[in-house]
Design an enzyme around this catalytic site. Structure first.
Site, PDB file in Angstrom:
ATOM      1  N   SER A 175       0.847  -1.186   0.000  1.00  0.00           N
ATOM      2  CA  SER A 175       0.000   0.000   0.000  1.00  0.00           C
ATOM      3  C   SER A 175       0.880   1.232   0.000  1.00  0.00           C
ATOM      4  O   SER A 175       1.657   1.434  -0.931  1.00  0.00           O
ATOM      5  CB  SER A 175      -0.948  -0.028   1.207  1.00  0.00           C
ATOM      6  OG  SER A 175      -1.821   1.076   1.185  1.00  0.00           O
ATOM      7  N   THR A 176       0.821   2.043   1.047  1.00  0.00           N
ATOM      8  CA  THR A 176       1.568   3.296   1.087  1.00  0.00           C
ATOM      9  C   THR A 176       3.057   3.069   0.862  1.00  0.00           C
ATOM     10  O   THR A 176       3.677   2.298   1.574  1.00  0.00           O
ATOM     11  CB  THR A 176       1.373   3.988   2.446  1.00  0.00           C
ATOM     12  OG1 THR A 176      -0.001   3.939   2.802  1.00  0.00           O
ATOM     13  CG2 THR A 176       1.860   5.424   2.403  1.00  0.00           C
ATOM     14  N   HIS A 201      -2.605  -1.065  -3.337  1.00  0.00           N
ATOM     15  CA  HIS A 201      -3.686  -0.091  -3.211  1.00  0.00           C
ATOM     16  C   HIS A 201      -3.355   1.104  -4.107  1.00  0.00           C
ATOM     17  O   HIS A 201      -2.423   1.848  -3.829  1.00  0.00           O
ATOM     18  CB  HIS A 201      -3.832   0.373  -1.761  1.00  0.00           C
ATOM     19  CG  HIS A 201      -4.179  -0.742  -0.821  1.00  0.00           C
ATOM     20  ND1 HIS A 201      -3.821  -0.733   0.497  1.00  0.00           N
ATOM     21  CD2 HIS A 201      -4.843  -1.911  -1.019  1.00  0.00           C
ATOM     22  CE1 HIS A 201      -4.261  -1.830   1.084  1.00  0.00           C
ATOM     23  NE2 HIS A 201      -4.877  -2.567   0.172  1.00  0.00           N
ATOM     24  N   MET A 294      -0.069   1.172   5.057  1.00  0.00           N
ATOM     25  CA  MET A 294      -0.802   1.584   6.234  1.00  0.00           C
ATOM     26  C   MET A 294      -2.008   0.662   6.445  1.00  0.00           C
ATOM     27  O   MET A 294      -2.635   0.223   5.492  1.00  0.00           O
ATOM     28  CB  MET A 294      -1.278   3.031   6.069  1.00  0.00           C
ATOM     29  CG  MET A 294      -1.908   3.645   7.301  1.00  0.00           C
ATOM     30  SD  MET A 294      -2.545   5.301   6.933  1.00  0.00           S
ATOM     31  CE  MET A 294      -1.026   6.114   6.432  1.00  0.00           C
ATOM     32  N   ASP A 297      -4.723  -4.552   6.063  1.00  0.00           N
ATOM     33  CA  ASP A 297      -5.215  -5.380   4.967  1.00  0.00           C
ATOM     34  C   ASP A 297      -4.209  -6.482   4.657  1.00  0.00           C
ATOM     35  O   ASP A 297      -3.019  -6.218   4.483  1.00  0.00           O
ATOM     36  CB  ASP A 297      -5.443  -4.514   3.729  1.00  0.00           C
ATOM     37  CG  ASP A 297      -6.055  -5.288   2.575  1.00  0.00           C
ATOM     38  OD1 ASP A 297      -6.734  -6.301   2.841  1.00  0.00           O
ATOM     39  OD2 ASP A 297      -5.860  -4.878   1.410  1.00  0.00           O
TER      40      ASP A 297
END
Length: 357
Positions: A175-176, A201, A294, A297
């Site tokens: 993600s991030t 993401h 972050m 998930d």
């Protein structure tokens, strides 16, 4: 609450974009700017979490401003422009999102929905750059709490974990900070690996550009996944920005299956959904890699993979942009090895060659 600076030379478009963003609970427009020079001063004054940039602006075009911004004051930027042809270019220039302005005949509700979907997906990319901003500039005391699962993976794809291992397969969740981190990993990968599945993401409409960027920087053939693709050696499949990526077994083949269902842990695509399907299809023959991001998930399904004998790896805190998803997986007892970002490619290669650690 994430603060936004809207940059657009059109007074009507500034007002429209401002009102649409302010209608999203997690976002607040902290200021507007008419051109790049006005924006420069207001970025210094407000230190927003995110800027939106038009391409066609007086004095300095949006692409030039974006490049200067990434060089001098890197921060998350979304291009909102009528020049959709520039989508791939602005991604390379550092933007984290692209939203085409409405075409003739498109309703404002549709445009508003596209802005909302993109920005909500970007909440997990907003910490890609570390920004220190004075507390006094915060206009809201709203705190983003730890994210809870609104939909359990069982409601999206039931657990039917494969008891007997199938083909070797590598699944990656991020993600991030994942965009640049995945690039660093893929640059080191040879082209003869087992199939790789990726859930990053990323906003809708941008995943295809990112897949091309990965493909251009790796010996692995990378593409945005489409429904029904046969998994092939030396290929990687990136989840589209608005669909869950899963796999299913057909006879002696494994194929991609895209699910247009509910979000899991506020994500679509979700790492949990990918990891669950990999566990169902190949079980202990899989390798799962949890990278920077972050939230949590992927934790539930990675624990299921771990307990089913799959090889699970998490990126270490030192090399993460945000040590959220890997930390949660480690805390859940879902990880066998914790490794630096620059070592992940080596671990993937060793796994594909059958080397045990």
């Amino acid at each position: 609450m994430y603060t936004v600076l809207v940059i657009d030379d059109s007074p009507s478009m500034r007002r429209i974009i401002k009102d649409m963003i302010n209608s999203i609970d997690e976002f607040e427009v902290i200021g507007v700017a008419t051109d790049a020079y006005d924006a420069r001063e207001k970025i210094k004054e407000y230190e927003p979490d995110l800027v939106t940039i038009d391409i066609n602006m007086p004095k300095m075009d949006g692409v030039t401003f974006l490049r200067n911004l990434m060089r001098l004051h890197p921060m998350p930027a979304v291009v909102i422009s009528g020049e959709s042809v520039r989508g791939n270019d602005i991604f390379d220039d550092g933007a984290v999102g692209f939203i085409p302005k409405p075409d003739t005949g498109e309703s404002m509700n549709s445009f508003s929905d596209r802005i909302k979907d993109t920005l909500l997906n970007l909440t997990f990319l907003l910490k890609r750059y570390t920004l220190k901003k004075p507390p006094a500039l915060k206009k809201s005391n709203k705190v983003l709490t730890n994210i809870e699962y609104k939909v359990h993976p069982d409601e999206v794809i039931p657990l039917r974990a494969a008891k007997f291992p199938g083909m070797r397969l590598i699944a990656i969740g991020s993600s991030t900070g994942g965009v640049e981190s995945l690039l660093r990993v893929f640059r080191k990968l040879p082209g003869d690996l087992p199939p790789i599945l990726i859930t990053q993401h990323i906003p809708y409409g941008f995943s295809n550009s990112f897949a091309h960027r990965l493909n251009d920087n790796s010996e692995v053939e990378v593409c945005e996944a489409k429904d029904g693709m046969i998994l092939e050696k030396g290929h990687a499949y990136l989840a589209p920005g608005n669909m869950h990526l899963t796999i299913e077994k057909y006879a002696n083949e494994y194929r991609t299956k895209l699910l247009d269902t509910k979000k899991v842990s506020q994500h679509k695509p979700s790492v949990d959904v990918l990891f669950r399907s990999v566990n169902n299809a190949v079980g202990g023959a899989a390798m799962a890699v949890m990278m920077t991001g972050m939230g949590d998930d992927g934790t539930i399904a990675m624990k299921e993979l771990h307990d089913n004998g799959a090889y699970t790896v998490a990126q270490n805190e030192e090399s993460c942009v945000v040590f959220g998803m890997p930390m949660k997986a480690i805390q859940a007892g879902a990880v066998k090895d914790i490794v630096h970002l620059d070592e992940i490619a080596e671990y993937i290669i060793d796994f594909s060659r059958g080397k045990k650690r």
